[in-house]
Design a protein around this motif. Sequence first.
Motif, PDB file in Angstrom:
ATOM      1  N   LYS A 166       1.198   1.453  -4.099  1.00 37.85           N
ATOM      2  CA  LYS A 166      -0.046   2.090  -4.528  1.00 37.85           C
ATOM      3  C   LYS A 166      -0.071   3.596  -4.271  1.00 37.85           C
ATOM      4  O   LYS A 166      -0.468   4.375  -5.145  1.00 37.85           O
ATOM      5  N   GLU A 167       0.385   4.007  -3.102  1.00 33.48           N
ATOM      6  CA  GLU A 167       0.307   5.434  -2.771  1.00 33.48           C
ATOM      7  C   GLU A 167       1.273   6.297  -3.586  1.00 33.48           C
ATOM      8  O   GLU A 167       1.126   7.518  -3.626  1.00 33.48           O
ATOM      9  N   TRP A 214       4.467   2.795 -13.687  1.00 32.30           N
ATOM     10  CA  TRP A 214       4.099   1.659 -12.835  1.00 32.30           C
ATOM     11  C   TRP A 214       5.222   0.629 -12.777  1.00 32.30           C
ATOM     12  O   TRP A 214       5.447  -0.007 -11.746  1.00 32.30           O
ATOM     13  N   LYS A 222      -6.534   1.358  -6.796  1.00 29.26           N
ATOM     14  CA  LYS A 222      -6.612   1.711  -5.374  1.00 29.26           C
ATOM     15  C   LYS A 222      -7.346   0.677  -4.528  1.00 29.26           C
ATOM     16  O   LYS A 222      -7.051   0.509  -3.336  1.00 29.26           O
ATOM     17  N   GLU A 249       0.828  -1.208   0.000  1.00 29.54           N
ATOM     18  CA  GLU A 249       0.000   0.000   0.000  1.00 29.54           C
ATOM     19  C   GLU A 249       0.865   1.262   0.000  1.00 29.54           C
ATOM     20  O   GLU A 249       0.661   2.176  -0.810  1.00 29.54           O
ATOM     21  N   PRO A 296      -2.622   9.800 -11.140  1.00 27.14           N
ATOM     22  CA  PRO A 296      -3.901   9.622 -10.441  1.00 27.14           C
ATOM     23  C   PRO A 296      -4.867   8.679 -11.153  1.00 27.14           C
ATOM     24  O   PRO A 296      -5.636   7.974 -10.500  1.00 27.14           O
ATOM     25  N   PHE A 322       1.305   6.517  -6.637  1.00 25.47           N
ATOM     26  CA  PHE A 322       0.624   6.967  -7.851  1.00 25.47           C
ATOM     27  C   PHE A 322      -0.366   8.108  -7.608  1.00 25.47           C
ATOM     28  O   PHE A 322      -0.874   8.687  -8.564  1.00 25.47           O
ATOM     29  N   LYS A 323      -0.636   8.412  -6.356  1.00 31.61           N
ATOM     30  CA  LYS A 323      -1.660   9.415  -6.056  1.00 31.61           C
ATOM     31  C   LYS A 323      -1.403  10.735  -6.772  1.00 31.61           C
ATOM     32  O   LYS A 323      -2.309  11.321  -7.370  1.00 31.61           O
ATOM     33  N   TYR A 380      -3.843   5.264 -10.281  1.00 34.62           N
ATOM     34  CA  TYR A 380      -4.177   5.037  -8.874  1.00 34.62           C
ATOM     35  C   TYR A 380      -5.654   4.679  -8.718  1.00 34.62           C
ATOM     36  O   TYR A 380      -6.005   3.762  -7.965  1.00 34.62           O
ATOM     37  N   GLU A 381      -6.515   5.399  -9.431  1.00 39.71           N
ATOM     38  CA  GLU A 381      -7.946   5.105  -9.364  1.00 39.71           C
ATOM     39  C   GLU A 381      -8.234   3.681  -9.833  1.00 39.71           C
ATOM     40  O   GLU A 381      -9.132   3.020  -9.318  1.00 39.71           O
TER      41      GLU A 381
END
Length: 378
Positions: free
Chosen positions: A107-108, A165, A122, A103, A115, A110-111, A118-119
């Motif tokens: 994953k974080e 990524w 997430k 996490e 974005p 990419f915020k 990330y969406e």
Amino acid sequence: MAKHFNAPIALKGSSLTAVDAIRTLARNNGVFTQNDDGTYLFKLDPKSSKFKIVMHSRNGLLPAIRFHLEDSHLGKDTTLSKKQIQKHIKENGGFIALDYVFEKNFKEQFKKKEPKFYERIKDMDLETFVDAMMDYREKLPPFDLFKKEYLEAEKSIEKKESIYWKEVLAVLSFAMNYPAKYLPAEDMLRLQKVLMPLISIVIAFVPQSSCRDLMALHDAGVLDIVSVGDDSRVEPNPEGGATYYYKDENGKEISESFSMFVDCVGQPHLSFEDFPFQGLIDDGTISPATLRFKDAEKAEKEMNQKNKLVKKHKNGEYFLSVPGITINDFFQVVDKDGEANERIYILAVPYIGGYNPDYSGIDFCEAASEQVMKKIKA
């Protein structure tokens, strides 16, 4: 390998080691040429008319291709700090959760940078994300995907834009080294079985020149790859060479003999028993690397499935044996009583792989050396 072969050759693996072997074999059995229109071709030597290379890999996938890295040091400053990791370990019963690392360190990331991506991810857990990425890769024939990713990587380099990524996955792989020894055993099994197969493919970073060679060889009909699953085996032939045994995608038993076999799996992990200095084993100066299970039910399930690496200790706790010997954060060996040795450090890759999943590359060498120097100077 630098000689003529007038017969098919079997390679085990599809890593960078395999790429090096392929290029060496090819240049001794033919020539690469480039036409005026830029077309890159391979032409067999007449003496090697039956020459062909067949790669054998578990999933039948080729490694990913080098692209432009936004941070050549793999974003070490963007990952969890040791202070954050230690805080989580303290709050989590002495363990660090793989899901927490995934996490925070993946994953974080990419915020802000991506974005939209990330969406997309997430709400995915580790298994769902890996399944999605592997499913995409497995849908296309391996060399079609390879050519597609080659063009994608070319654009990345030309525009100096990262394929973000993939870069963050490389960051995650590097960042797993410090917390790995604090994972509960059940999470280490997830790391080994779920995440590392994807990482090993995506962060191989095959150079562009090597890609061109592989594509030219495939186009010439002298390079192919087959998926052999997890249960394949290779047996040496009495007259030389070897026979590959595996099941195809339809479950059909396949056996194919080759006069030449090259093992390209790379550096294997070595066990505690393989350690070359027997005296250090006998007097308990070193100890086998293990990880404790947090969930006893998961340990019992592994034992019921005949996982011989899982053992129940006298105190009722369950442990998973991992490759190599026990070390601490400073790469000092740890004895049978759990005490670090102030004089003995180990950086030998085959014996520290259990606690350091991603031990390749200059980044790891730099980080490991820095930890040793810190302790020596302390």
